[in-house]
Write a protein that holds these residues in place. Structure first.
Motif, PDB file in Angstrom:
ATOM      1  N   SER A 182      -7.829   4.195   6.363  1.00  0.00           N
ATOM      2  CA  SER A 182      -7.573   2.912   5.766  1.00  0.00           C
ATOM      3  C   SER A 182      -8.206   1.765   6.352  1.00  0.00           C
ATOM      4  CB  SER A 182      -6.233   2.878   5.030  1.00  0.00           C
ATOM      5  OG  SER A 182      -5.392   2.534   6.025  1.00  0.00           O
ATOM      6  N   ILE A 183      -8.819   0.809   5.699  1.00  0.00           N
ATOM      7  CA  ILE A 183      -9.483  -0.513   6.496  1.00  0.00           C
ATOM      8  C   ILE A 183      -9.334  -1.523   5.456  1.00  0.00           C
ATOM      9  CG2 ILE A 183     -11.694   0.280   6.123  1.00  0.00           C
ATOM     10  CD1 ILE A 183     -12.763  -0.629   8.818  1.00  0.00           C
ATOM     11  N   HIS A 184      -9.371  -2.746   5.985  1.00  0.00           N
ATOM     12  CA  HIS A 184      -9.230  -3.867   5.491  1.00  0.00           C
ATOM     13  C   HIS A 184     -10.709  -4.830   5.450  1.00  0.00           C
ATOM     14  CE1 HIS A 184      -5.442  -4.326   3.395  1.00  0.00           C
ATOM     15  NE2 HIS A 184      -4.728  -3.829   4.529  1.00  0.00           N
ATOM     16  N   ASP A 185     -11.459  -4.420   6.227  1.00  0.00           N
ATOM     17  CA  ASP A 185     -12.569  -5.338   6.542  1.00  0.00           C
ATOM     18  C   ASP A 185     -13.652  -4.346   5.822  1.00  0.00           C
ATOM     19  OD1 ASP A 185     -15.238  -5.874   7.813  1.00  0.00           O
ATOM     20  OD2 ASP A 185     -14.159  -6.992   9.293  1.00  0.00           O
ATOM     21  N   LEU A 186     -14.295  -4.980   4.704  1.00  0.00           N
ATOM     22  CA  LEU A 186     -15.190  -4.501   3.947  1.00  0.00           C
ATOM     23  C   LEU A 186     -16.574  -4.294   4.638  1.00  0.00           C
ATOM     24  CD1 LEU A 186     -14.564  -6.143   0.484  1.00  0.00           C
ATOM     25  CD2 LEU A 186     -13.595  -4.157   1.306  1.00  0.00           C
TER      26      LEU A 186
END
Length: 235
Positions: A182-186
């Protein structure tokens, strides 16, 4: 090494709508979505944690039916929390992730691959949050599992270490591991993923290549932002 994870009717009551998913060897899959969208829930379900329903097969084996020693060879899971304050040396902490205690040399090998060899003799509870993050990633990597499930592995890291970790995860995929994080930086998800799964309100709303899954329309609808002048702005 080849690996394949297949999930059937995977769900968590009230948090993840039933879904079927397959992840292949040699791939990096990015899970993205707003806070509380269900990314962690999906990782928990793929790891076969007790709260989840459905069947998860890794290389044809049902992970729910595997003994712990065999299970770690199939799946390694890294949670989002970095709040571990055990008074252990980094080397001893990482050793807990070894499926075969006769191969301690893997510890130094993994630490060196993360440029963290100098941390081996230090106490885990004396590390900074960023240092602790790298050590916990090393513990997940040392198992050499068929599947890596990582919840926000690059959170709390500066840009250099974010890129270092993503490159290290790519090397894991290149040797045949199925990597799911999972990651927040698109932007990083688009640049470093082979596949992107977008989750919102517990449902998978897009699952494709980075350019398709993170289209302008999807980003605007799910994240409420758009590109303007090379930066993100509220849509």
């Amino acid at each position: 090494m080849t690996s394949r994870l297949t999930a059937h009717a995977l769900s968590i009551s009230g948090r993840l709508t039933p879904c079927d998913l397959t992840f292949s060897a040699g791939s990096v899959t990015m899970l993205v979505g707003p806070n509380g969208a269900g990314k962690t829930s999906l990782l928990h379900a793929l790891a076969g944690l007790p709260e989840s329903c459905g069947k998860v097969l890794v290389d044809g084996d049902d992970i729910h039916a595997l003994a712990p020693v065999r299970r770690v060879r199939h799946v390694a899971f890294l949670g989002a929390s970095r709040d571990v304050r055990w008074p252990l040396s980094v080397r001893d902490f990482i050793a807990l992730g070894l499926p075969d205690q006769s191969q301690p040399g893997h510890i130094e090998e993994v630490l060196d691959s993360l440029e963290a060899g100098e941390l081996a003799g230090r106490r885990l509870d004396h590390l900074s949050t960023g240092e602790r993050s790298r050590v916990m990633i090393a513990r997940a990597l040392v198992s050499r599992s068929s599947v890596l499930l990582l919840d926000e592995p690059i959170a709390n890291l500066d840009p250099k270490w974010q890129l270092t970790i993503l490159a290290r995860l790519r090397s894991e995929a290149d040797r045949g591991t199925a990597v799911i994080l999972s990651i927040h930086d698109l932007d990083l998800a688009r640049q470093h993923g082979d596949r992107v799964i977008v989750i919102d309100k517990g449902e998978i709303v897009a699952d494709s290549t980075p350019s398709q899954a993170l289209s302008e329309a999807v980003i605007a609808e799910i994240f409420g932002v758009s590109r303007s002048g090379g930066r993100w702005v509220r849509a």
